[in-house]
Enzyme design. Sequence first.
Site, short mmCIF file in Angstrom:
data_model
loop_
_atom_site.label_atom_id
_atom_site.label_comp_id
_atom_site.label_asym_id
_atom_site.label_seq_id
_atom_site.Cartn_x
_atom_site.Cartn_y
_atom_site.Cartn_z
N SER A 1 -39.39 -36.51 125.15
CA SER A 1 -40.36 -37.05 124.35
C SER A 1 -40.76 -38.52 124.95
CB SER A 1 -39.80 -37.34 122.75
OG SER A 1 -38.78 -37.95 122.73
N HIS B 1 -39.55 -43.41 122.61
CA HIS B 1 -40.89 -43.08 122.33
C HIS B 1 -41.83 -44.15 122.65
CE1 HIS B 1 -40.26 -39.48 119.17
NE2 HIS B 1 -39.58 -39.50 120.28
#
Length: 221
Positions: free
Chosen positions: A114, A169
């Site tokens: 991610s 992230h």
Amino acid sequence: MTLTVVIANVLVMGLMIASGVGAMAPTAQSLLGWGANFGPYTLGGQWWRLVTACFVHAGLIHLAFNMYVLWDLGRLTERVYGALGFSLVYLVAGIGGSLASVSINPVGVSVGASGAVFGVAGAFLAFLVRNRGRIDPHVSAHLRRSLVTFVLINLALGFTLPGIDMAAHVGGLVMGFLTGLLATPTVTREGPQRAYWAYPVVAAVGAAMCGIAWLGVPLMR
């Protein structure tokens, strides 16, 4: 290259399951055995976990979500940056996300693509920002809105749902945007003119972050 990265992630998951790792909810210990990011290990000399953690996932659902987004967004970004540029952005953003994760939560076990996927989004956003006067305004505005919506929704979910590594992230997004600004192609009538000169610089940034992790324990002392 996007397809290659997707296959690599799926292959790693397949090998993990074949070795006896749980397909839906693998244990932290099993993830560590496959290269998960973990402060005492990563900052204790195993800097390579910054990279390997980007290809390890905590189950099939985790893998499926990341690969769906990567396949959808990665092909578009690769068309802009080319295979080499896309690969560098993906890896350096992934390393940046992993380093941010281990810096914010050094005792947490972190895995997943991610951070790198957010980096791909950041790189494409950087391309739109740098070429906002050279792309059809309606197309540019539509793509920019779609990207910003994707980023904001996923960041909101990350801040509200438990178990999501927000440091990875955000770190991946920021690193992808910055490397994208550096290496973004210029749009001309002949097509994207890629900034190949910037690729060694981007690679050096990734190597420097690995060096920071390698020096992690002395710095923590």
